[in-house]
Design a protein around this motif. Structure first.
Motif, mmCIF file in Angstrom:
data_model
loop_
_atom_site.group_PDB
_atom_site.id
_atom_site.type_symbol
_atom_site.label_atom_id
_atom_site.label_comp_id
_atom_site.label_asym_id
_atom_site.label_seq_id
_atom_site.Cartn_x
_atom_site.Cartn_y
_atom_site.Cartn_z
ATOM 1 N N UNK A 193 -23.456 -4.801 -6.063
ATOM 2 C CA UNK A 193 -24.257 -3.667 -6.517
ATOM 3 C C UNK A 193 -24.650 -2.851 -5.288
ATOM 4 N N UNK A 194 -24.500 -1.547 -5.393
ATOM 5 C CA UNK A 194 -24.847 -0.637 -4.308
ATOM 6 C C UNK A 194 -25.876 0.380 -4.767
ATOM 7 N N UNK A 195 -26.722 0.759 -3.841
ATOM 8 C CA UNK A 195 -27.576 1.915 -4.064
ATOM 9 C C UNK A 195 -26.732 3.127 -3.699
ATOM 10 N N UNK A 196 -26.703 4.115 -4.596
ATOM 11 C CA UNK A 196 -25.910 5.317 -4.338
ATOM 12 C C UNK A 196 -26.734 6.531 -4.759
ATOM 13 N N UNK A 197 -26.188 7.703 -4.520
ATOM 14 C CA UNK A 197 -26.847 8.936 -4.967
ATOM 15 C C UNK A 197 -25.868 9.797 -5.740
ATOM 16 N N UNK A 198 -26.384 10.500 -6.730
ATOM 17 C CA UNK A 198 -25.515 11.439 -7.444
ATOM 18 C C UNK A 198 -25.562 12.797 -6.729
ATOM 19 N N UNK A 199 -24.847 13.770 -7.294
ATOM 20 C CA UNK A 199 -24.722 15.054 -6.591
ATOM 21 C C UNK A 199 -26.055 15.798 -6.499
ATOM 22 N N UNK A 200 -27.036 15.381 -7.303
ATOM 23 C CA UNK A 200 -28.359 16.013 -7.207
ATOM 24 C C UNK A 200 -29.283 15.253 -6.259
ATOM 25 N N UNK A 201 -28.760 14.178 -5.678
ATOM 26 C CA UNK A 201 -29.564 13.398 -4.740
ATOM 27 C C UNK A 201 -30.372 12.289 -5.388
ATOM 28 N N UNK A 202 -30.193 12.139 -6.702
ATOM 29 C CA UNK A 202 -30.933 11.102 -7.415
ATOM 30 C C UNK A 202 -30.279 9.738 -7.176
ATOM 31 N N UNK A 203 -31.131 8.705 -6.984
ATOM 32 C CA UNK A 203 -30.592 7.361 -6.755
ATOM 33 C C UNK A 203 -29.985 6.804 -8.043
ATOM 34 N N UNK A 204 -28.842 6.175 -7.902
ATOM 35 C CA UNK A 204 -28.224 5.455 -9.022
ATOM 36 C C UNK A 204 -27.746 4.097 -8.502
ATOM 37 N N UNK A 205 -27.575 3.156 -9.412
ATOM 38 C CA UNK A 205 -27.030 1.852 -9.033
ATOM 39 C C UNK A 205 -25.556 1.826 -9.437
ATOM 40 N N UNK A 206 -24.716 1.407 -8.502
ATOM 41 C CA UNK A 206 -23.272 1.315 -8.742
ATOM 42 C C UNK A 206 -22.886 -0.162 -8.692
ATOM 43 N N UNK A 207 -22.458 -0.691 -9.839
ATOM 44 C CA UNK A 207 -22.043 -2.088 -9.887
ATOM 45 C C UNK A 207 -20.527 -2.132 -9.953
ATOM 46 N N UNK A 208 -19.924 -2.822 -9.026
ATOM 47 C CA UNK A 208 -18.464 -2.891 -8.967
ATOM 48 C C UNK A 208 -18.017 -4.332 -9.181
ATOM 49 N N UNK A 209 -17.257 -4.555 -10.228
ATOM 50 C CA UNK A 209 -16.696 -5.888 -10.462
ATOM 51 C C UNK A 209 -15.466 -6.069 -9.600
ATOM 52 N N UNK A 210 -15.425 -7.190 -8.921
ATOM 53 C CA UNK A 210 -14.263 -7.527 -8.109
ATOM 54 C C UNK A 210 -13.133 -7.935 -9.046
ATOM 55 N N UNK A 211 -11.955 -7.443 -8.778
ATOM 56 C CA UNK A 211 -10.832 -7.797 -9.660
ATOM 57 C C UNK A 211 -10.122 -9.031 -9.104
ATOM 58 N N UNK A 212 -10.871 -10.144 -9.027
ATOM 59 C CA UNK A 212 -10.305 -11.374 -8.465
ATOM 60 C C UNK A 212 -10.105 -12.415 -9.562
ATOM 61 N N UNK A 213 -9.396 -13.485 -9.238
ATOM 62 C CA UNK A 213 -9.166 -14.560 -10.203
ATOM 63 C C UNK A 213 -10.474 -15.189 -10.663
#
Ligand SMILES: Nc1ncnc2c1ncn2[C@@H]1O[C@H](COP(=O)(O)OP(=O)(O)OP(=O)(O)O)[C@@H](O)[C@H]1O
Ligand SMILES: [Mg+2]
Length: 260
Positions: free
Chosen positions: A68-88
Motif C-alpha cells: 500500500x502506498x500513499x499517493x496523490x491525485x491530480x488535485x493534490x488530494x491524498x489517496x491510498x494505492x494498493x497493489x497486489x503482487x502477481x506472484x504465486x
C-alpha cells in the motif's frame, strides 16, 4: 505537481527507483521490484493519464500479497494505492476464495487474471459496504492489480491500526464495530472474514474497516463460520481492553436476524 504525462511517467519511474534503493533489506528491495513490474508500471501510468494518481509519495505497508502506498491525485488530494503482487504466493492464497464466490463463476485463466479479479473483488466489496453506510475507505478506482481508495491519515502518516491505539472509549468503539458488522451483513450482504484489530484503522476517534478483499457474500457456504471467527476476534480484542463483551451467540443473532 502537474507535469506533462510523459514527464510524469519518468518522474514516477524515478520515484519508484528511489523507493527501491531506500528499501533497507534485500528482501524489501526484492518486494519493490516484484510489485513494480512492467505491467504494473503501465497500469499506474494509465491511472496517471486519468488524473487518479499524480505522484506516489511513500510506502505505507508491505504485506504478504501486496503493498500500500500513499499517493496523490491530480488535485493534490491524498489517496491510498494498493497493489497486489502477481506472484504465486498471492495466487495460491486467493484462488480458493474466488472459486467459492458466485460473482466470479466461470473465471478461469491465468494467474494474473485471477489476481486482477481479486483487486476487482476488493473494490466491489468496498463499494457495497460504502453504499451500505459501513465505515470503510471510499473506493475510487480499480485497474488490473491495483485499487485506489480514500487515504485515511494525515499528509505525513497513515492512521494507526486499532491494535496500536490507547482507547479511552473502548466500549463505544466495540459497540460501533458490532453495528458495522450488522450493517455489513444486513445491508451489504457481506461478511468481512478477516476482521480483527489488524484490519481496522482508527482516525479522528473513528474506527474504519479495511482489507475487504476476502469478504464473502452471506450465502457463501463458509459465511457463518467466518462471521463467528470475526465476532470472536473482536471479542478477544475488546476483552483485552477490559470491555465486558457480549455473548458470541447473542451477537451472531443480532447481526444475522432479520428485524420484524
Ligand atoms: N485506505 C488506507 N489509508 C491509509 N492506510 C491504509 C489504507 N488501506 C490500507 N492501509 C495501510 O496498509 C496496510 C495494509 O493494508 P491491507 O490490510 O489492506 O493489506 P494486506 O494485503 O492485508 O496487508 P497485510 O498482509 O499487511 O495485512 C494496513 O495495515 C494499513 O496500515
Ligand atoms: Mg491487512
Amino acid at each position: 505537481m502537474t507535469l506533462p504525462r510523459e514527464e510524469a511517467y519518468d518522474a514516477l519511474e524515478h520515484r519508484v527507483m528511489a523507493l527501491r534503493q531506500n528499501s533497507r533489506t534485500g528482501d524489501e528491495r526484492q518486494t519493490m521490484s516484484e510489485v513494480f513490474d512492467k505491467d504494473t508500471m503501465l497500469g499506474i501510468y494509465k491511472l496517471m493519464k486519468e488524473g487518479i494518481i499524480d505522484t506516489v509519495e511513500y510506502p505505507v505497508s508491505t504485506g504478504k500479497e501486496g503493498n500500500v502506498f500513499a499517493a496523490r491525485d491530480s488535485k493534490g488530494k491524498m489517496v491510498a494505492l494498493k497493489i497486489y503482487r502477481t506472484s504465486n504466493a498471492t495466487f495460491n492464497r486467493i484462488s480458493a476464495y474466488i472459486e467459492g464466490d458466485k460473482r466470479f463463476r466461470g473465471l478461469a485463466g491465468s494467474k494474473r487474471k485471477i489476481i486482477m479479479a481479486w483487486a476487482m473483488k476488493e473494490y466491489r466489496n468496498l463499494q457495497r459496504m460504502h453504499d451500505a453506510g459501513v465505515s470503510v475507505p471510499k473506493p475510487i478506482r480499480f485497474h488490473r492489480n491495483m485499487l485506489v481508495m480514500r487515504y485515511i491519515g494525515t499528509q505525513k502518516a497513515p492512521a494507526p491500526l486499532l491494535k496500536d491505539v490507547a482507547l479511552d472509549n473502548a466500549e463505544e468503539v466495540y459497540e460501533f464495530l458490532l453495528e458495522q458488522m450488522r450493517l455489513m451483513y444486513q445491508e451489504a450482504g457481506l461478511v468481512h472474514a478477516d476482521l480483527s484489530e489488524y484490519n481496522i484503522l482508527y482516525y479522528r476517534r473513528q474506527a474504519i474497516i479495511i482489507d475487504v478483499g476476502q469478504a464473502t457474500l452471506v450465502e457463501h457456504i463458509n459465511a457463518k463460520d467466518f462471521l463467528y471467527r470475526d465476532i470472536d476476534n473482536i471479542n478477544r480484542f475488546f476483552r483485552s481492553r477490559d470491555v465486558k463483551v457480549k455473548d458470541r451467540e447473542d451477537i451472531f443473532k443480532e447481526i444475522t436476524e432479520v428485524e420484524e
